[in-house]
Design an enzyme around this catalytic site. Structure first.
Site, PDB file in Angstrom:
ATOM      1  N   ASN A 191       0.810  -1.252  -0.116  1.00  0.00           N
ATOM      2  CA  ASN A 191      -0.310  -0.100   0.194  1.00  0.00           C
ATOM      3  C   ASN A 191       0.948   1.170   0.070  1.00  0.00           C
ATOM      4  O   ASN A 191       0.332   2.064  -0.622  1.00  0.00           O
ATOM      5  CB  ASN A 191      -1.203   0.334   1.616  1.00  0.00           C
ATOM      6  CG  ASN A 191      -2.313   0.590   1.457  1.00  0.00           C
ATOM      7  OD1 ASN A 191      -2.443   0.743  -0.170  1.00  0.00           O
ATOM      8  ND2 ASN A 191      -3.093   0.661   1.977  1.00  0.00           N
ATOM      9  N   LYS A 209      14.863 -19.128 -30.537  1.00  0.00           N
ATOM     10  CA  LYS A 209      14.373 -17.894 -31.629  1.00  0.00           C
ATOM     11  C   LYS A 209      13.623 -18.412 -33.604  1.00  0.00           C
ATOM     12  O   LYS A 209      14.525 -19.371 -33.552  1.00  0.00           O
ATOM     13  CB  LYS A 209      15.764 -17.019 -31.796  1.00  0.00           C
ATOM     14  CG  LYS A 209      16.134 -16.450 -30.433  1.00  0.00           C
ATOM     15  CD  LYS A 209      15.230 -16.074 -29.733  1.00  0.00           C
ATOM     16  CE  LYS A 209      15.564 -14.738 -28.331  1.00  0.00           C
ATOM     17  NZ  LYS A 209      15.091 -14.664 -27.099  1.00  0.00           N
ATOM     18  N   THR A 230      17.888 -20.204 -25.536  1.00  0.00           N
ATOM     19  CA  THR A 230      16.496 -19.420 -25.639  1.00  0.00           C
ATOM     20  C   THR A 230      16.401 -19.534 -28.476  1.00  0.00           C
ATOM     21  O   THR A 230      17.219 -19.615 -28.582  1.00  0.00           O
ATOM     22  CB  THR A 230      16.110 -18.147 -25.507  1.00  0.00           C
ATOM     23  OG1 THR A 230      16.953 -18.092 -24.121  1.00  0.00           O
ATOM     24  CG2 THR A 230      14.852 -18.030 -25.917  1.00  0.00           C
ATOM     25  N   LYS A 242      15.408 -23.250 -24.624  1.00  0.00           N
ATOM     26  CA  LYS A 242      14.370 -22.595 -23.512  1.00  0.00           C
ATOM     27  C   LYS A 242      13.794 -22.180 -23.951  1.00  0.00           C
ATOM     28  O   LYS A 242      13.151 -21.546 -25.401  1.00  0.00           O
ATOM     29  CB  LYS A 242      15.361 -21.214 -22.398  1.00  0.00           C
ATOM     30  CG  LYS A 242      14.632 -20.744 -22.012  1.00  0.00           C
ATOM     31  CD  LYS A 242      15.174 -19.686 -21.035  1.00  0.00           C
ATOM     32  CE  LYS A 242      14.431 -18.494 -20.856  1.00  0.00           C
ATOM     33  NZ  LYS A 242      13.644 -17.757 -21.175  1.00  0.00           N
ATOM     34  N   SER A 301      21.771 -13.951 -19.660  1.00  0.00           N
ATOM     35  CA  SER A 301      21.188 -14.079 -21.214  1.00  0.00           C
ATOM     36  C   SER A 301      20.902 -13.285 -21.052  1.00  0.00           C
ATOM     37  O   SER A 301      20.720 -11.814 -20.948  1.00  0.00           O
ATOM     38  CB  SER A 301      20.040 -14.527 -20.713  1.00  0.00           C
ATOM     39  OG  SER A 301      18.784 -14.790 -21.763  1.00  0.00           O
ATOM     40  N   LYS A 327      10.482 -16.338 -31.635  1.00  0.00           N
ATOM     41  CA  LYS A 327      10.724 -16.697 -30.728  1.00  0.00           C
ATOM     42  C   LYS A 327       9.036 -17.099 -30.402  1.00  0.00           C
ATOM     43  O   LYS A 327       8.551 -18.025 -30.127  1.00  0.00           O
ATOM     44  CB  LYS A 327      10.863 -16.251 -29.091  1.00  0.00           C
ATOM     45  CG  LYS A 327      10.875 -14.556 -29.401  1.00  0.00           C
ATOM     46  CD  LYS A 327      10.640 -13.399 -27.815  1.00  0.00           C
ATOM     47  CE  LYS A 327      10.844 -11.496 -27.921  1.00  0.00           C
ATOM     48  NZ  LYS A 327      10.887 -11.267 -26.727  1.00  0.00           N
ATOM     49  N   ASP A 345      11.001 -19.523 -24.736  1.00  0.00           N
ATOM     50  CA  ASP A 345      11.637 -18.076 -24.290  1.00  0.00           C
ATOM     51  C   ASP A 345       9.884 -17.342 -23.449  1.00  0.00           C
ATOM     52  O   ASP A 345       8.861 -18.379 -23.584  1.00  0.00           O
ATOM     53  CB  ASP A 345      10.988 -16.778 -26.007  1.00  0.00           C
ATOM     54  CG  ASP A 345      11.704 -15.799 -26.117  1.00  0.00           C
ATOM     55  OD1 ASP A 345      10.653 -15.081 -25.374  1.00  0.00           O
ATOM     56  OD2 ASP A 345      12.554 -15.577 -26.408  1.00  0.00           O
ATOM     57  N   HIS A 367      11.992 -17.523 -14.847  1.00  0.00           N
ATOM     58  CA  HIS A 367      12.260 -16.283 -15.728  1.00  0.00           C
ATOM     59  C   HIS A 367      11.891 -15.116 -15.328  1.00  0.00           C
ATOM     60  O   HIS A 367      10.667 -15.199 -14.575  1.00  0.00           O
ATOM     61  CB  HIS A 367      11.277 -16.548 -17.192  1.00  0.00           C
ATOM     62  CG  HIS A 367      12.076 -14.997 -18.341  1.00  0.00           C
ATOM     63  ND1 HIS A 367      11.448 -14.098 -18.078  1.00  0.00           N
ATOM     64  CD2 HIS A 367      13.076 -15.322 -19.192  1.00  0.00           C
ATOM     65  CE1 HIS A 367      12.157 -12.933 -18.835  1.00  0.00           C
ATOM     66  NE2 HIS A 367      13.553 -14.153 -19.878  1.00  0.00           N
TER      67      HIS A 367
END
Length: 458
Positions: free
Chosen positions: A116, A168, A166, A194, A372, A170, A196, A287
């Site tokens: 808050n 690609k 990763t 991996k 990464s 992606k 994405d 991630h």
């Protein structure tokens, strides 16, 4: 008599919540806030306001205060110091009694401490820089499903960082072509590939098809290389039930690791998944998508080291932690500060590395930091030196951008890593001789030589 006991109206927070004489307890959760008060608001009042609003306080005196023991339950601002080199910024230290928090719930801890208070009028800006989690509280969390040592034993990989990539582009690949890219990278010598963070279950590739083709790629690559391989199957979903369904299917396929986006997915979902992963022998890759929304402003939000500590409590075996080099550059000392908070059991207070409190994790398993983002073979010596063995180095474009294809890209990364580890073990200085080590390795790896040629200017 009532007028003596109960005085209605608004009163200064600092009368109740600023207590410089307070001795902190071993069971207190301690927080360091970077406070930027509005003009005319004293630092003590701003610090006390933070302590009040994030614990028992409200904006006015209420009758029901008399029904509780405020001294037992209130947060206390126990120390304030001017932030060095910044005008009108202060570091306010707040101690929270442990009773304010539900056991084993990162969600509740954050709702209390940062829920808050960040919209508070008296503050121009507020940033949570660090938390000290007491032993009594950290022991109510399971923490990472397995931890660094168990992961090495499961994978049978020792004495070097692990390599990832990763896949690609992606978004847009079909499941079959996606699986093919996974196979080529793993076959070439990577330990992991991996999903994405935003690959979930979209119209062009539904999750089940991806899981099946990736599992096929893993088993084929394992059979051909004799090494244990993995692909981070992203189980993140729109509901917890759907997420658990995906994790259960991954377990049925017999793959070693799944993945979760812990900030967009939420801590409740993450802790649920982490418990499932420990019970079912799955590693959990985390991630940090959305982290920069929270941690990028220097004077407002939360520093990533707080999110990293929270993740270690909630549970994860890997987490992205910046690179120090590459496209997502982090300040070196600060990055290494929270990398140690993720991996080590006991971390000393060290303000030069952004560590405001000594943290004792009392044997909670460690988390592997993942480097990464925009890194390639020329960065390998620096990464090996900075992150050490207990890390995962992830080259997305740095693998798939190889002029000869995905598998040679993977070969180049593996050769570069093995060369750096060997050179380090022979006592060579990676920081000084890095480029030379890579150039020497090029002589017996044409794939690496081609990679070095492509990225030599970057």
């Amino acid at each position: 008599i009532a007028s003596v006991v109960f005085k209605a109206g608004v009163k200064d927070y600092r009368l109740t919540y600023y207590t410089p004489e307070y001795e902190t307890k071993d069971t207190d959760i301690l927080a360091a806030f970077r406070v930027t008060p509005q003009p005319g608001v004293p630092a003590e009042e701003a610090g006390a306001a933070v302590a009040a609003e994030s614990s028992t306080g409200t904006w006015t005196t209420v009758w029901t205060d008399g029904l509780t023991n405020l001294d037992r339950y209130k947060g206390r601002c126990y120390h304030i110091e001017a932030x060095v080199g910044e005008e009108n910024q202060y570091i306010a230290y707040v101690a929270y009694p442990l009773d304010l928090f539900e056991e084993g719930s990162v969600t509740n801890m954050f709702t209390s401490i940062v829920g808050n208070v960040f919209g508070f009028k008296a503050l121009r800006a507020l940033r949570l820089e660090d938390l000290r989690i007491p032993t009594a509280y950290s022991k109510t969390f399971q923490g990472p499903p397995h931890g660094i040592q168990v992961e090495r034993d499961k994978l049978n990989k020792y004495g070097r960082p692990l390599l990832g990539c990763t896949i690609k582009p992606k978004l847009g690949l079909s499941a079959k072509n996606y699986g093919r890219a996974v196979y080529e990278c793993l076959r070439g010598g990577l330990d992991f590939t991996k999903d994405d963070e935003n690959v979930n279950s979209q119209p062009f590739m539904r999750w089940r098809d991806r899981f099946v083709f990736c599992a096929e790629a893993i088993y084929k690559a394992q059979a051909e290389t004799g090494e244990i391989k993995g692909h981070y199957l992203n189980a993140t979903a729109g509901t917890c039930e759907e997420m658990m369904k995906r994790a259960a299917f991954a377990r049925e396929l017999g793959v070693p690791i799944v993945m979760h986006d812990y900030l967009t997915g939420g801590f409740t979902a993450n802790t649920t998944l982490a418990h499932y992963c420990r019970d079912n022998g799955l590693l959990l890759h985390i991630h940090r998508a959305m982290h920069a929304v929270i941690d990028r402003q220097k004077n407002h939000g939360m520093h990533f080291r707080v999110l990293a500590k929270a993740l270690r409590m909630s549970g994860g075996d890997h987490i992205h932690a910046g690179t120090v080099v590459g496209k997502l550059e982090g300040e070196r000392e600060m990055t290494l500060g929270f990398v140690d908070l993720l991996r080590d059991d006991y971390i000393e207070k060290d303000r030069s590395r952004g560590i405001f409190f000594t943290q004792d994790w009392v044997s909670m398993p460690g988390v592997l930091p993942v480097a990464s983002g925009g890194i390639h073979v020329w960065h390998m010596p620096a990464l090996t030196e900075i992150f050490g063995d207990d890390s995962v180095l992830q080259f997305g474009g740095g693998t798939l951008g190889h002029p000869w294809g995905n598998a040679p890209g993977a070969v180049a990364n593996r050769v570069a890593l093995e060369a750096c580890v060997q050179a380090r073990n022979e006592g060579r200085d990676l920081a000084r001789e890095g480029n030379e080590i890579i150039r020497e390795a090029c002589n017996w790896s044409p794939g690496l030589a081609a990679a070095c040629e492509v990225w030599k200017e970057i």
